[in-house]
Design a protein around this motif. Structure first.
Motif, short mmCIF file in Angstrom:
data_model
loop_
_atom_site.label_atom_id
_atom_site.label_comp_id
_atom_site.label_asym_id
_atom_site.label_seq_id
_atom_site.Cartn_x
_atom_site.Cartn_y
_atom_site.Cartn_z
N UNK A 112 8.47 9.18 -8.66
CA UNK A 112 8.44 7.96 -9.47
C UNK A 112 8.15 6.73 -8.59
N UNK A 113 8.73 6.70 -7.40
CA UNK A 113 8.51 5.56 -6.50
C UNK A 113 7.04 5.45 -6.12
N UNK A 114 6.44 6.59 -5.77
CA UNK A 114 5.02 6.58 -5.40
C UNK A 114 4.17 6.15 -6.59
N UNK A 115 4.46 6.71 -7.77
CA UNK A 115 3.68 6.38 -8.96
C UNK A 115 3.79 4.91 -9.32
N UNK A 116 5.01 4.35 -9.24
CA UNK A 116 5.23 2.96 -9.63
C UNK A 116 4.55 2.00 -8.67
N UNK A 117 4.77 2.19 -7.36
CA UNK A 117 4.23 1.23 -6.41
C UNK A 117 2.71 1.30 -6.31
N UNK A 118 2.17 2.50 -6.29
CA UNK A 118 0.71 2.64 -6.24
C UNK A 118 0.10 2.26 -7.59
N UNK A 119 0.73 2.72 -8.67
CA UNK A 119 0.21 2.40 -9.99
C UNK A 119 0.22 0.91 -10.27
N UNK A 120 1.30 0.21 -9.85
CA UNK A 120 1.36 -1.24 -10.05
C UNK A 120 0.26 -1.96 -9.31
N UNK A 121 -0.09 -1.45 -8.15
CA UNK A 121 -1.19 -2.07 -7.38
C UNK A 121 -2.53 -1.81 -8.08
N UNK A 122 -2.76 -0.57 -8.51
CA UNK A 122 -4.02 -0.24 -9.18
C UNK A 122 -4.19 -1.01 -10.48
N UNK A 123 -3.08 -1.28 -11.16
CA UNK A 123 -3.14 -2.02 -12.42
C UNK A 123 -3.15 -3.52 -12.21
N UNK A 124 -3.00 -3.96 -10.97
CA UNK A 124 -3.02 -5.38 -10.68
C UNK A 124 -1.71 -6.09 -10.93
N UNK A 125 -0.63 -5.32 -11.09
CA UNK A 125 0.67 -5.93 -11.33
C UNK A 125 1.19 -6.63 -10.09
N UNK A 126 0.91 -6.07 -8.92
CA UNK A 126 1.27 -6.68 -7.65
C UNK A 126 0.20 -6.35 -6.61
N UNK A 127 0.15 -7.11 -5.53
CA UNK A 127 -0.89 -6.92 -4.52
C UNK A 127 -0.70 -5.62 -3.73
N UNK A 128 -1.76 -5.21 -3.05
CA UNK A 128 -1.73 -3.96 -2.30
C UNK A 128 -0.77 -3.96 -1.14
N UNK A 129 -0.34 -5.16 -0.71
CA UNK A 129 0.60 -5.22 0.40
C UNK A 129 1.94 -4.60 0.01
N UNK A 130 2.26 -4.57 -1.28
CA UNK A 130 3.55 -4.03 -1.73
C UNK A 130 3.66 -2.54 -1.41
N UNK A 131 2.71 -1.68 -1.89
CA UNK A 131 2.84 -0.26 -1.52
C UNK A 131 2.73 -0.02 -0.03
N UNK A 132 1.95 -0.84 0.68
CA UNK A 132 1.85 -0.68 2.12
C UNK A 132 3.18 -1.01 2.80
N UNK A 133 3.84 -2.06 2.32
CA UNK A 133 5.13 -2.45 2.86
C UNK A 133 6.15 -1.33 2.67
N UNK A 134 6.22 -0.79 1.45
CA UNK A 134 7.17 0.28 1.18
C UNK A 134 6.81 1.55 1.95
N UNK A 135 5.52 1.83 2.09
CA UNK A 135 5.11 3.02 2.84
C UNK A 135 5.51 2.91 4.30
N UNK A 136 5.35 1.70 4.87
CA UNK A 136 5.71 1.49 6.28
C UNK A 136 7.21 1.67 6.49
N UNK A 137 8.01 1.05 5.61
CA UNK A 137 9.46 1.17 5.75
C UNK A 137 9.94 2.59 5.44
N UNK A 138 9.26 3.26 4.51
CA UNK A 138 9.61 4.64 4.20
C UNK A 138 9.38 5.54 5.42
#
Length: 226
Positions: A112-138
């Protein structure tokens, strides 16, 4: 270590015989031990072949097995022993079932985390830096868990749980979930799990607030991945 067995080949006239462990404990071919009537504590009656006893094992100077601390086992004690074994099996079964449910929850939460963060970026809900930030900390979180597990296995200096929780609180919790599932580390410690899921909820709540207030967009304006 105390064990259960039955008297066999008991010679009452000479006051000795042998005791063999129960097959349920040691197998049908388990070695028997010599037992003398003097080794039977507070007997209250003469022993007889087939008596169920609890005893411990010692070896004499010739290396032969001798039963010591022998005591008769009454029916109530046997029922209590059987009940305790049933309870232990039931508890183990419950732990396995709880472990399977927890593992399923971790897998679903990670997906769910992967789907939400990547999906939100693809849908334009938030910028691409968000999934990158979470991926780095993960990634940082996963490596921290792995380091702690290796240290635990080799008796080296452990990573404090507070450090793991801090990384997860900052946004590394998807990596923590993956580490718990793949490495099977910190996945069964209840106190750790309670704090871990609290960090997940707090991070998600903080992210939702930052997103609503437009802080995420402001922080991402200067990012090349925005």
């Amino acid at each position: 270590m105390p064990q259960l067995g039955r008297l066999e080949q008991w010679d009452d006239a000479r006051g000795f015989g042998f005791v063999r462990p129960l097959a349920s404990q040691a197998g049908a071919d388990a070695p028997r031990a010599f037992v003398h009537v003097k080794a039977i504590e507070r007997a209250g009656r003469r022993p007889a072949e087939g008596d169920l006893v609890r005893y411990e094992i010692e070896r004499d100077a010739q290396g032969r097995l001798n039963a010591v601390g022998v005591a008769f086992v009454n029916a109530s004690a046997m029922r209590e022993l059987a009940r305790s074994r049933v309870d232990a099996k039931s508890a183990a079964r419950d732990r396995r079932e709880a472990g399977r449910r927890a593992a399923l929850l971790r897998r679903l939460a990670t997906a769910a985390a992967v789907a939400v963060f990547v999906g939100g970026w693809l849908l334009g809900t938030w910028p691409g830096v968000v999934p990158l930030f979470y991926a780095a900390l993960a990634t940082v979180s996963f490596l921290a868990y792995r380091h702690d597990k290796v240290a635990a296995e080799h008796g080296r200096w452990r990573t404090p749980e507070s450090t793991l929780h801090a990384i997860d609180l900052a946004g590394g919790w998807p990596g923590g979930l993956l580490a718990q599932q793949v490495l099977r580390h910190k996945s069964s410690k209840r106190s750790f799990q309670l704090v871990f899921w609290t960090t997940v909820l707090l991070n998600c709540a903080a992210f939702a607030w930052l997103l609503r207030e437009g802080v995420v967009a402001q922080l991402a304006q200067s990012s090349p991945w925005a």
